[in-house]
Design a protein around this motif. Structure first.
Motif, PDB file in Angstrom:
ATOM      1  N   GLU A 122       1.003  33.555  20.666  1.00  8.63           N
ATOM      2  CA  GLU A 122      -0.304  33.722  21.288  1.00  8.63           C
ATOM      3  C   GLU A 122      -0.442  35.115  21.883  1.00  8.63           C
ATOM      4  N   SER A 123      -1.657  35.662  21.845  1.00  6.84           N
ATOM      5  CA  SER A 123      -1.982  36.917  22.519  1.00  6.84           C
ATOM      6  C   SER A 123      -2.641  36.549  23.843  1.00  6.84           C
ATOM      7  N   LYS A 124      -2.167  37.106  24.962  1.00  3.32           N
ATOM      8  CA  LYS A 124      -2.684  36.724  26.283  1.00  3.32           C
ATOM      9  C   LYS A 124      -2.973  37.919  27.168  1.00  3.32           C
ATOM     10  N   GLY A 125      -3.846  37.699  28.153  1.00  2.00           N
ATOM     11  CA  GLY A 125      -4.116  38.711  29.163  1.00  2.00           C
ATOM     12  C   GLY A 125      -2.885  38.920  30.037  1.00  2.00           C
ATOM     13  N   ILE A 126      -2.815  40.030  30.767  1.00  2.00           N
ATOM     14  CA  ILE A 126      -1.592  40.355  31.505  1.00  2.00           C
ATOM     15  C   ILE A 126      -1.404  39.493  32.752  1.00  2.00           C
ATOM     16  N   ALA A 127      -2.519  38.916  33.287  1.00  2.00           N
ATOM     17  CA  ALA A 127      -2.400  38.113  34.511  1.00  2.00           C
ATOM     18  C   ALA A 127      -1.605  36.837  34.265  1.00  2.00           C
ATOM     19  N   GLU A 128      -1.380  36.467  33.002  1.00  2.00           N
ATOM     20  CA  GLU A 128      -0.555  35.299  32.714  1.00  2.00           C
ATOM     21  C   GLU A 128       0.921  35.611  32.935  1.00  2.00           C
ATOM     22  N   PHE A 129       1.255  36.897  33.113  1.00  2.00           N
ATOM     23  CA  PHE A 129       2.659  37.295  33.247  1.00  2.00           C
ATOM     24  C   PHE A 129       2.980  37.984  34.572  1.00  2.00           C
ATOM     25  N   ILE A 130       2.006  38.679  35.148  1.00  2.00           N
ATOM     26  CA  ILE A 130       2.250  39.409  36.391  1.00  2.00           C
ATOM     27  C   ILE A 130       1.056  39.242  37.328  1.00  2.00           C
ATOM     28  N   ARG A 131       1.266  39.619  38.607  1.00  2.00           N
ATOM     29  CA  ARG A 131       0.153  39.635  39.554  1.00  2.00           C
ATOM     30  C   ARG A 131      -0.706  40.855  39.242  1.00  2.00           C
ATOM     31  N   VAL A 132      -2.024  40.619  39.132  1.00  2.00           N
ATOM     32  CA  VAL A 132      -2.933  41.714  38.802  1.00  2.00           C
ATOM     33  C   VAL A 132      -3.875  41.915  39.985  1.00  2.00           C
ATOM     34  N   ASP A 133      -4.096  43.166  40.402  1.00  2.00           N
ATOM     35  CA  ASP A 133      -4.904  43.422  41.596  1.00  2.00           C
ATOM     36  C   ASP A 133      -6.395  43.399  41.319  1.00  2.00           C
ATOM     37  N   PHE A 134      -6.771  43.693  40.076  1.00  4.12           N
ATOM     38  CA  PHE A 134      -8.196  43.644  39.730  1.00  4.12           C
ATOM     39  C   PHE A 134      -8.328  43.585  38.209  1.00  4.12           C
ATOM     40  N   GLU A 135      -9.347  42.815  37.764  1.00  8.18           N
ATOM     41  CA  GLU A 135      -9.614  42.757  36.329  1.00  8.18           C
ATOM     42  C   GLU A 135     -10.973  43.366  36.058  1.00  8.18           C
ATOM     43  N   LEU A 136     -11.026  44.407  35.250  1.00  3.01           N
ATOM     44  CA  LEU A 136     -12.303  44.996  34.847  1.00  3.01           C
ATOM     45  C   LEU A 136     -12.622  44.511  33.441  1.00  3.01           C
ATOM     46  N   CYS A 208     -19.160  40.020  25.026  1.00  2.61           N
ATOM     47  CA  CYS A 208     -17.975  40.895  24.984  1.00  2.61           C
ATOM     48  C   CYS A 208     -17.423  41.181  26.381  1.00  2.61           C
ATOM     49  N   TYR A 209     -18.151  40.788  27.454  1.00  2.73           N
ATOM     50  CA  TYR A 209     -17.593  40.936  28.808  1.00  2.73           C
ATOM     51  C   TYR A 209     -16.937  39.645  29.302  1.00  2.73           C
ATOM     52  N   GLY A 210     -16.911  38.626  28.453  1.00  2.66           N
ATOM     53  CA  GLY A 210     -16.256  37.378  28.858  1.00  2.66           C
ATOM     54  C   GLY A 210     -17.105  36.573  29.814  1.00  2.66           C
ATOM     55  N   PRO A 211     -16.571  35.430  30.312  1.00  2.00           N
ATOM     56  CA  PRO A 211     -17.347  34.536  31.160  1.00  2.00           C
ATOM     57  C   PRO A 211     -17.706  35.157  32.514  1.00  2.00           C
ATOM     58  N   ALA A 212     -18.941  34.901  32.962  1.00  2.00           N
ATOM     59  CA  ALA A 212     -19.355  35.278  34.316  1.00  2.00           C
ATOM     60  C   ALA A 212     -18.683  34.324  35.295  1.00  2.00           C
ATOM     61  N   ALA A 243     -12.084  35.068  23.300  1.00  2.00           N
ATOM     62  CA  ALA A 243     -11.897  33.691  22.823  1.00  2.00           C
ATOM     63  C   ALA A 243     -10.958  32.894  23.707  1.00  2.00           C
ATOM     64  N   ASN A 244      -9.942  33.563  24.282  1.00  2.00           N
ATOM     65  CA  ASN A 244      -8.936  32.851  25.064  1.00  2.00           C
ATOM     66  C   ASN A 244      -9.267  32.775  26.562  1.00  2.00           C
ATOM     67  N   ALA A 245     -10.418  33.342  26.972  1.00  2.00           N
ATOM     68  CA  ALA A 245     -10.849  33.179  28.369  1.00  2.00           C
ATOM     69  C   ALA A 245     -11.114  31.695  28.560  1.00  2.00           C
ATOM     70  N   PRO A 246     -10.546  31.048  29.619  1.00  2.00           N
ATOM     71  CA  PRO A 246     -10.598  29.587  29.706  1.00  2.00           C
ATOM     72  C   PRO A 246     -11.986  28.981  29.497  1.00  2.00           C
ATOM     73  N   ALA A 247     -13.042  29.522  30.110  1.00  2.00           N
ATOM     74  CA  ALA A 247     -14.365  28.901  29.991  1.00  2.00           C
ATOM     75  C   ALA A 247     -14.862  28.917  28.543  1.00  2.00           C
ATOM     76  N   PHE A 248     -14.658  30.037  27.849  1.00  2.00           N
ATOM     77  CA  PHE A 248     -15.095  30.141  26.452  1.00  2.00           C
ATOM     78  C   PHE A 248     -14.227  29.257  25.556  1.00  2.00           C
ATOM     79  N   ARG A 249     -12.927  29.267  25.852  1.00  5.47           N
ATOM     80  CA  ARG A 249     -11.992  28.500  25.024  1.00  5.47           C
ATOM     81  C   ARG A 249     -12.327  27.011  25.077  1.00  5.47           C
ATOM     82  N   LYS A 250     -12.514  26.514  26.318  1.00  6.23           N
ATOM     83  CA  LYS A 250     -12.765  25.092  26.495  1.00  6.23           C
ATOM     84  C   LYS A 250     -14.052  24.668  25.800  1.00  6.23           C
ATOM     85  N   GLU A 251     -15.103  25.453  25.997  1.00  7.97           N
ATOM     86  CA  GLU A 251     -16.388  25.095  25.389  1.00  7.97           C
ATOM     87  C   GLU A 251     -16.272  25.129  23.863  1.00  7.97           C
ATOM     88  N   SER A 252     -15.576  26.102  23.331  1.00  8.27           N
ATOM     89  CA  SER A 252     -15.457  26.184  21.867  1.00  8.27           C
ATOM     90  C   SER A 252     -14.700  24.979  21.330  1.00  8.27           C
TER      91      SER A 252
END
Lengths: 256, 431
Positions: A122-136, A208-212, A243-252
């Protein structure tokens, strides 16, 4: 060289390079930025190489290979603040489409000798592995928001980046709603930041900006269905760059 | 390893787009082994495109590369239009040329001023170069911004524009929106000439190579999005025969496939190839500009690529100005056609060279099979061969200088590793 300047690092994982390019696209501010901070690590722009520690690390790209996991943890260890930059670093990117399929099958479709290829299932965002201070968010992020994020962290404040939906920005820009004219649009559930670009160009937002924040994806899906969008296309629009953002993933997954 | 053997190794190449490495093993007076390794993570575009709708492909494939997204969108659009029998003509075609010109400028300007010029002047990056050559870096950034302004206006944003679709655009701009670009485009066209004059005074290593150049060739124009595939060793074919003449092979040290001409081997695409194969398609003014700095076809010195990019930028600005001056709002922003089961071929000249797409669609327009050949995977083998040819010179240089020269030689071709992976890391080993 003034060594008291804060140290900035830019890291790349699996991505198109577009997010870090956004920094170089700040033509009017780039030289001033390079004076204000020490660009200590940024392979796309400089041969200089510092081991840190860094005051701010910007991370472009998703975690997609076994070795990426150790590397992103090392970035965290060497950095005071870590910011995830863009759809790949925040949600896994377009390459997270493999999360819905078999990576072994993908390898053999693209490469004659799949055994040479290292890739995580699986390809994942970095917050699944480390603490992230901000997501843009964004594919790509808005370069002016990027400048705001860098300035904010260097000034020791929270970035001023709105988490509301594209709809809010669209109304503010005075666009006629494209849904009203029958064009399916992900604006109601998509994170703002682009300035409601797609509706401004008379197409529906493609997310393309992911879930609000707190998106009502089910209501959105019903509106698409009322507009005559078949489930197969509903799944497609939810499964692109986030696609892997939880809200989009679940709805799909509800419409498979 | 005997005393004369050296190894040049760069674990993570800088100032290229993506992740790559270099390894050169020098033995006696030549290179025994050159490996341009690409450890950029594979992203499997050709696999997940299967099952997607044809209309989604321009936006999806643009994400292969943040530096040249327009090239991906255009190759994808042309392939789908080929499959569906759509022809995009008139002002819509002109707008596409404008968008493509904008991308050439933003990509070339970043490379010329920020990534490659520092090599010729001995700086680690554009920031350090700006301390002593601030006027030129600022000029370069302003030129780049002029290219970005075209893409942002026409496409919605510089990176991954939103306004491109099969058959044309979602919304065509009005003449009143485009005209304000003109003064800056005219300034930038002249700034390219000044920059070319300055950079022509750089010191160029004397390497000359007998490349097989490959590029598109159009009946009348210097190529952007259309033409036959031609080469300096006699190939002249329609895009649909690309696969019959070119193949990709996998090597163990790289995530990027190596392309070759089936009958012969390595070839070169990109600015130098376009310039050599299409010099006669440049306007008399641009040809005269090249002559001023002693450039004409053939030019076989890869280090002169930096000058050719400036000439191509001047050409791009000339084209952009011409499109805007003659622009009239088209009646419809796009042309459409019903889907049908078919195979489509698309090839355009991305900033780094020929970008080939092939898609097989079913009757509903769903992708059954996708093939994408990026410029950098085509040039990979040639870049390695350049380094073989450069070996005698590398042996004469102290280790650090040899490493820098090898990296400079790689940057001649502005490799884009994000594109090629489905591509780069430099290692020069010293025993």
């Amino acid at each position: 060289m003034n060594e008291t300047r804060p140290k900035l690092a830019v890291w790349k994982f699996a991505s198109c390079d577009g997010c870090q390019l956004s920094l170089l696209d700040l033509e009017d501010e780039l030289l001033a930025l390079a004076d204000a901070v020490d660009i200590a690590y940024f392979r796309e722009a400089t041969s200089r190489e510092s081991n840190g520690p860094f005051d701010l690390s910007l991370v472009d790209g998703s975690i997609a290979r076994p070795e990426d996991i150790d590397q992103i943890r090392e970035v965290r260890r060497r950095s005071r603040h870590v910011v995830a930059l863009g759809a790949c670093a925040t949600a896994g990117g377009i390459q997270a489409l493999r999360n819905f399929a078999s990576v072994e099958k993908y390898k053999s479709l693209v490469y004659a000798k799949p055994e040479y290829i290292h890739a995580l299932a699986e390809s994942k965002g970095i917050a699944e592995f480390i603490r992230v201070d901000f997501e843009l968010r964004g594919c790509p992020p808005n370069k002016h928001q990027l400048l705001e994020v860098v300035s904010a962290f260097l000034a020791g404040r929270r970035p001023n980046v709105a988490a509301h939906s594209v709809c809010v920005d669209c109304k503010l820009s005075g666009n006629v709603c494209v849904m009203v004219t029958g064009t399916p649009c992900l604006g109601p559930i998509t994170h703002a930041g682009c300035g409601a670009l797609c509706p401004t160009y008379r197409r529906g937002c493609y997310g393309c900006y992911g879930p609000a924040e707190a998106p009502n994806t089910q209501s959105m899906a019903r509106a698409f269905q009322h507009a005559g969008v078949p489930d197969v296309d509903l799944v497609r629009v939810l499964r692109t760059f986030n696609a892997n953002a939880p809200a989009f993933r679940k709805e799909s997954e509800r419409h498979e | 390893m005997s005393n004369g053997d050296r190894i040049i190794r760069v674990n993570y190449l800088a100032r290229v787009e993506g992740e790559g490495s270099l390894l050169i093993k020098l033995k006696g007076d030549q290179a025994a082994e050159v490996q341009l390794g690409i450890f950029e993570p594979p992203r499997f575009f050709e696999a997940f495109l299967r099952g997607r709708a044809h209309r989604e492909v321009p936006d999806i494939t643009s994400r292969i590369c943040g530096i040249c997204p327009v090239a991906y969108m255009m190759s994808a659009c042309h392939a789908m239009e080929d499959a569906l029998g759509i022809r995009v003509t008139g002002q819509l075609r002109a707008l596409r040329r404008l968008l493509y010109a904008g991308e050439w400028v933003e990509s070339h300007a970043l490379h010329v001023f920020f990534l490659h010029a520092p090599d010729f002047l001995g700086y680690p990056d554009g920031f350090a170069m700006a301390k002593e050559h601030g006027e030129w870096i600022r000029k370069g950034l302003r030129i780049k911004k002029a290219g970005n302004a075209i893409v942002a206006l026409l496409g919605g944003r510089e990176i991954h524009p939103v306004n491109v679709r099969i058959g044309g655009f979602y919304r065509a701009p009005t003449r009143a929106e485009l005209e304000p670009l003109l003064p800056e485009l005219r300034w930038a066209r002249e700034a390219c000439t000044e920059s070319l004059m300055w950079m022509s005074t750089f010191s160029f290593p004397s390497l000359e190579r007998d490349y097989e150049f490959v590029a598109l060739r159009h009946d009348e124009e210097y190529p952007f999005c259309e033409g036959r595939v031609v080469s300096s060793k006699g190939l002249d074919l329609p895009l649909c025969e690309f696969d019959a003449h070119f193949e990709e092979e996998q090597v163990p040290y790289s995530n990027a496939l190596h392309a070759r001409v089936r009958e012969r081997g390595a070839y070169l695409c990109g600015p130098l190839a376009r310039f050599n194969l299409n010099f006669d398609r440049l306007s008399p003014e641009i040809q005269a500009l090249a002559a001023k700095v002693g450039l004409g076809a053939p030019c076989r010195n890869p280090f002169k690529n930096i000058l050719v990019r400036l000439i191509e930028m001047a050409h791009a600005f000339e084209q952009a100005i011409s499109v805007i001056e003659r622009y009239e709002l088209p009646a419809e922003p796009c042309v459409s056609a019903p889907t049908r089961a078919s195979t489509g071929f698309g090839g355009t000249e991305a900033p780094r060279g020929l970008l080939y797409h092939r898609y097989q669609l079913d009757d509903e327009g769903t992708i059954l099979d996708a093939k994408i050949v990026a410029p950098t995977s085509q040039n990979q083998k040639t870049i390695e061969e350049d380094l073989f040819a450069l070996a005698p010179e590398l042996l004469q240089l102290p280790h650090e200088d040899a490493t820098r020269r090898a990296e400079q030689a790689i940057r001649n071709h502005d490799p884009c590793i994000s594109c090629a992976t489905h591509f780069l890391k430099l290692r020069v080993e010293q025993a």
